[in-house]
Design a protein around this motif. Structure first.
Motif, short mmCIF file in Angstrom:
data_model
loop_
_atom_site.label_atom_id
_atom_site.label_comp_id
_atom_site.label_asym_id
_atom_site.label_seq_id
_atom_site.Cartn_x
_atom_site.Cartn_y
_atom_site.Cartn_z
N CYS A 59 0.83 -0.95 -0.19
CA CYS A 59 0.04 0.04 0.33
C CYS A 59 0.66 1.71 0.39
CB CYS A 59 -0.63 0.41 1.22
SG CYS A 59 -2.45 -1.05 0.83
N GLN A 60 2.05 1.20 0.68
CA GLN A 60 2.88 2.70 0.76
C GLN A 60 2.80 3.07 -0.29
OE1 GLN A 60 5.46 2.07 4.05
NE2 GLN A 60 6.64 4.91 3.92
N ASN A 63 0.87 3.71 -2.83
CA ASN A 63 0.51 5.07 -2.85
C ASN A 63 1.43 6.46 -3.04
OD1 ASN A 63 -2.69 5.08 -2.40
ND2 ASN A 63 -1.84 3.84 -0.41
N ILE A 68 -2.29 11.35 -7.56
CA ILE A 68 -4.08 11.00 -7.96
C ILE A 68 -4.46 11.05 -8.62
CG2 ILE A 68 -6.20 12.18 -6.45
CD1 ILE A 68 -3.96 13.76 -5.21
N LYS A 71 -4.26 7.30 -9.74
CA LYS A 71 -5.25 6.49 -9.46
C LYS A 71 -6.35 6.52 -9.67
CE LYS A 71 -3.39 7.63 -5.78
NZ LYS A 71 -3.57 8.03 -3.66
N LYS A 96 -6.36 9.09 -2.00
CA LYS A 96 -5.34 10.06 -1.65
C LYS A 96 -4.90 8.63 -0.84
CE LYS A 96 -6.23 14.02 -1.09
NZ LYS A 96 -6.28 15.71 0.07
N ASN A 97 -4.97 7.67 0.01
CA ASN A 97 -5.02 6.13 1.08
C ASN A 97 -5.57 5.10 0.38
OD1 ASN A 97 -3.05 5.26 2.32
ND2 ASN A 97 -4.85 5.88 4.56
N ILE A 98 -5.32 4.98 -0.81
CA ILE A 98 -5.56 3.29 -0.93
C ILE A 98 -5.33 2.59 -0.49
CG2 ILE A 98 -5.69 1.43 -2.79
CD1 ILE A 98 -7.14 3.81 -3.46
N GLN A 99 -6.13 1.49 -0.16
CA GLN A 99 -6.30 0.34 0.91
C GLN A 99 -6.79 -0.94 0.81
OE1 GLN A 99 -4.68 0.53 4.27
NE2 GLN A 99 -4.73 3.26 3.44
#
Length: 261
Positions: A59-60, A63, A68, A71, A96-99
Motif C-alpha cells: 500500500c505505501q 500510494n 491522484i 489512481k 489519496k490512501n488506497i487500502q
C-alpha cells in the motif's frame, strides 16, 4: 467544372479519413498510457509476492508512486480484475490512501489481470468515477467480507450451551475487530446468534456455516449489514414498548389467550 468538383470531394474524403485516422491513433496512445499505469500498479504489488507476502504490504509504495490523477484513472479497473481494495466501513473512499486487504498475494491473479489490461478487455472501465463506484459497490462488499470473517473466525470457534441457551464466543474474539468493525456487524451478529448453526453437542455445524456464508455472498443478509446498532436498538425498544402497551390496554384478552393455551 466536374474535375474541380471531383478534386474537392476527393480532398474532403482524404482529409476526413486522415483526420479520423490521426484522432484514433492519438486516442489509442492515450489509452496505452493509462493501461501502462494499471500495469505499473500491478508490478508494484507483484514485487511484494515473495515469501507469501500480503497485498497490504504494498500500500505505501503504491500510494507513493501513483499520483491522484493516475489512481483515479485506473483504480476501478484494478478492482474489477481482482485487486482486493478496501475502504473503512464507516468512512468514505479516500483516493489519496488506497487500502488493500491482508490476503496473500495471488501471482496468477496478477498475471491474468495484466494480460486482460494489455489486451484492452478493461478499457471501458478506464476513467470510471472511483468515488461513486467504491462508495456504493465496495462498501457492501467490505461489509459482506467482514460478516464472512465473523463466521470463519468467531462463530466457527464458538460453543453452544444447550442447558443455558447461550452461545460462548472465543475469549479473544473482541480483539480481532476494530471498533468500527464491531459496530458494523453488531446487528448481523445479533441475528446469527442462534443454536441453528450448532450441532446438538454444542459444536459448530460447518455445513450450515457454509450455507450462511453463501447467503452473505448473495446479499440475503445485506439489510442487517446496513442497519446501524443505534437504529436497530431504537426499533427494538419501540417494538417492546408497543407490546407492553397492548398488554396493558387489553389485559383480559391476554388472560383468555393464556387460559386457552
Amino acid at each position: 467544372m466536374w474535375v474541380d468538383i471531383m478534386i474537392a470531394l476527393a480532398s474532403a474524403l482524404i482529409g476526413t479519413y486522415f483526420g479520423t485516422y490521426f484522432l484514433a491513433k492519438r486516442e489509442e496512445k492515450k489509452v496505452d498510457k493509462v493501461r501502462a499505469i494499471a500495469i505499473r500498479a500491478l508490478d508494484i504489488i507483484k514485487g511484494y509476492a515473495k515469501h507469501n507476502g500480503t497485498y497490504d504490504k504494498a500500500c505505501q509504495e503504491l500510494n507513493m508512486k501513483l499520483n491522484i490523477v493516475e489512481k483515479r484513472a485506473v483504480i476501478v479497473v484494478l478492482h474489477k480484475v481482482g485487486l482486493p481494495i478496501q475502504i473503512p466501513v464507516n468512512a468514505p473512499f479516500d483516493i489519496k490512501n488506497i487500502q488493500l486487504s491482508n490476503d496473500v498475494i495471488d501471482k496468477d491473479l496478477l498475471n491474468d489481470a495484466k494480460a486482460q489490461i494489455e489486451h484492452g478487455h478493461c478499457d471501458h472501465l478506464l476513467y470510471k468515477d472511483p468515488d461513486k463506484y467504491f462508495t456504493g459497490n465496495l462498501r457492501i462488499e467490505t461489509l459482506r467480507s467482514l460478516a464472512k470473517r465473523f463466521v470463519d473466525n468467531t462463530l466457527a470457534y464458538s460453543t453452544y450451551k444447550k442447558e443455558e441457551e447461550m452461545i460462548y464466543y472465543p475469549e479473544s474474539w473482541l480483539t480481532s475487530y476494530s471498533w468500527g468493525e464491531k459496530k458494523a456487524i453488531c446487528v448481523f451478529k445479533y441475528q446469527v446468534t442462534s443454536n441453528m448453526y450448532f450441532h446438538n453437542d454444542g459444536t459448530p455445524d460447518k455445513d450450515k456455516l457454509k450455507e450462511l456464508k453463501a447467503e452473505i455472498s448473495t446479499g440475503l443478509w445485506d439489510n442487517y449489514l446496513f442497519w446501524t446498532q443505534e437504529a436497530y436498538d431504537n426499533l427494538m425498544q419501540g417494538s417492546n414498548l408497543t407490546n407492553r402497551f397492548l398488554q396493558m390496554a387489553f389485559p383480559q384478552q391476554n388472560t383468555k389467550t393464556d387460559e386457552n393455551r
